[in-house]
Structures are given as structure tokens and as C-alpha cells.
Write an enzyme that holds these catalytic residues in place. Structure first.
Site, PDB file in Angstrom:
ATOM      1  N   TYR A 188      10.898   5.641   2.621  1.00  9.30           N
ATOM      2  CA  TYR A 188       9.613   6.217   2.371  1.00  9.30           C
ATOM      3  C   TYR A 188       9.021   5.405   1.368  1.00  9.30           C
ATOM      4  CZ  TYR A 188      11.081   9.687   5.916  1.00  9.30           C
ATOM      5  OH  TYR A 188      11.829  10.393   6.283  1.00  9.30           O
TER       6      TYR A 188
ATOM      7  N   HIS B  76      20.158   8.343   6.468  1.00  8.76           N
ATOM      8  CA  HIS B  76      19.163   8.362   7.404  1.00  8.76           C
ATOM      9  C   HIS B  76      18.896   8.147   8.856  1.00  8.76           C
ATOM     10  CE1 HIS B  76      14.396   7.702   6.167  1.00  8.76           C
ATOM     11  NE2 HIS B  76      14.844   8.195   7.798  1.00  8.76           N
TER      12      HIS B  76
END
Length: 281
Positions: free
Chosen positions: A48, A103
Site C-alpha cells: 500500500y 499478502h
């Protein structure tokens, strides 16, 4: 706030704020506001590129660190880098991470998981888990792990309820955490007649009804927002409960429809992509 106990005894808030697609400035502002208004769980990720902003938000909020549950995710291109966890800690300006996830099931995720296990044993991480893994991939981790995953973060909402996967996770004592809990803002979902009817009955918004359903169904939620009114409203869901009949009605809305579907091609790209983590604000 309601909490759930992870399989290693750690208490995790059932409700937090996500920072996916938020710029550093937006993530810092949203996370700061959320923490100051009762939020205790912040979700971010290497990819992010707003971890530094989340670190600043934790300091800005003036909340004792032990009252913040910080969650982040290792990106595939970092799985084999021995200092990936330490660099993540540096960006977040903290001594420990409450929950660290793999992730994506891309690249050498076994190496990534082993790295998380080491960080867990070294006291840098309080719990570890997985994100976007399917049942067979979770079994692969369960067969080799020394530290069992505590959480699976995946897409869950009323149109995609993952009932079979949740049965498997319940059996393995792994909690499920929903991203896109509001269906990525899908107007069709938010305007479902059932939710509009329940919203009128309880004096809530349809989004609040959906979030309440998640909590009662055992899903940890991390709705993202940069709108302070929405953030505040998202946490105003603990003063009512849906009935068993209403929960059953919502269960019947399951369409098996996802908003995101990964492919082998996408996973290959994820493994090759290097997020500009050092360039973030």
C-alpha cells in the site's frame, strides 16, 4: 468494540479500518481520526506504500501503543529478504506488529512464512497469518508450519460469504477477516431491499447493517474510508443486534460473486513487482 481470541491467545478487535488505496496523507488522516474515535485495529501492507503514514497516525492519535492492534502484510518480492520484517517495523516506527500476514500466495511464500515464524519467535510479531490463500494453499502451510496461522484475510461480503471455507477455518481454529466487507461499495449490494428494510427498522444505514451482519457471523472487518463521517458511522454498530431470522435472510443473499479474482498470471506479476516502499511519504 467486540474482540475475538486468536489461536495463540491474542485478543484481536473484530472491527478496524483498512488503508487499501489510500495515499499516505489520506491514510494518516483516516487512521488518526479512527484511532481518536474508538478504533483499535489498523490494517496496512507493504504494497500500500502508506506504512510510514500509519506509523505517524499511531503517534498522532496519542493512544497507548498496547491499545492499538497493528496489522500489515509482507509482499511477495520481499519474502526471501531476511530484513523484510525489520524494514517493515522501521517504516511503521514500532517495536512490534500485532498481526503479520503473507499478502499473496505468490513467489516463494513458504520462505515468507518461515520468515514470519522467526519474527514471531523473536517477539517482533504477536500473531501471523495469511491473505488471499485458498483452502489447499492453507493446508500446504499447515503441513510445514511450526507456528500456526491465526487469521486468513480474504474477500467476504453478503454476495460472497465463503461458507465452506469458514467451516474449514473453524475446524482449524483460524479466524476469517473480510476485506471488501461492503462489496467494494457496490450500489446493488448497499441498496438490497433487505438491507434497506433492516436499516429502517434499526435506524441505521445499510452499510451499518452489513457490518453488523459480519460481526455476528464471526467475520473481522476492516472497511476502508477517507470520509470521517463514514469512519465514525462504521463503528456505530454495537448498540443493536440482528435476529437469527434476519441473519438467515442475509445468508440467503449469497451469490458466490467476487469483486476480485486472482489468476496465475496476476500472481506471477505480484512476485515480480517491487513496491516503492522506500519512496513513500
Amino acid at each position: 468494540m467486540e474482540f475475538t481470541k486468536l489461536n495463540n491467545g491474542v485478543q484481536m478487535p473484530m472491527h478496524g479500518i483498512g488503508t487499501f488505496l489510500l495515499s499516505p496523507d489520506e491514510a494518516e488522516a483516516s487512521a488518526t481520526y479512527a484511532l481518536k474515535n474508538g478504533c483499535q485495529l489498523i490494517d496496512t501492507a507493504n504494497a500500500y506504500c502508506n506504512e510510514k503514514a500509519v506509523g505517524r497516525a499511531m503517534k498522532n492519535a496519542g493512544i497507548d501503543r498496547k491499545n492499538i492492534f497493528l496489522e500489515t502484510k509482507l509482499w511477495p518480492s520481499f519474502y526471501e529478504q531476511d530484513d523484510a520484517v525489520d524494514k517493515t517495523l522501521d517504516r511503521l516506527q514500532t517495536d512490534y506488529i500485532d498481526l503479520l500476514l503473507i499478502h499473496q500466495p505468490a513467489g516463494n511464500y513458504i520462505a515468507g512464512y518461515k520468515q514470519m515464524e522467526k519474527a514471531y519467535k523473536d517477539g517482533k510479531v504477536r500473531a501471523i497469518g495469511l491473505s488471499n490463500f485458498k483452502e489447499e494453499q492453507i493446508c500446504e502451510i499447515l503441513n510445514i508450519c511450526e507456528v500456526k496461522p491465526s487469521v486468513l484475510q480474504t474477500e467476504v461480503h453478503p454476495y460472497y460469504q465463503e461458507k465452506e471455507l469458514k467451516k474449514f477455518l473453524f475446524h482449524e481454529d483460524i479466524k476469517i477477516q473480510a476485506w471488501y466487507p461492503l462489496g467494494h461499495g457496490d450500489n446493488a449490494l448497499l441498496n438490497e431491499p433487505l438491507f434497506k428494510s433492516l436499516a429502517e427498522k434499526y435506524g441505521k444505514s445499510t452499510a451499518q447493517i452489513i457490518l453488523r451482519w459480519h460481526i455476528q457471523d464471526g467475520n473481522i472487518v476492516i472497511p476502508g474510508s477517507k470520509n470521517s463521517d463514514h469512519i465514525k458511522a462504521n463503528f456505530d454498530i454495537f448498540d443493536f443486534s440482528l435476529t437469527d431470522e434476519e441473519m438467515a435472510e442475509i445468508s440467503s443473499l449469497d451469490k458466490g460473486v467476487r469483486y476480485y479474482t486472482s489468476t496465475p498470471e496476476m500472481l506471477k506479476k505480484y512476485a515480480e513487482m517491487i513496491p516503492p516502499v522506500d519512496e513513500q511519504k
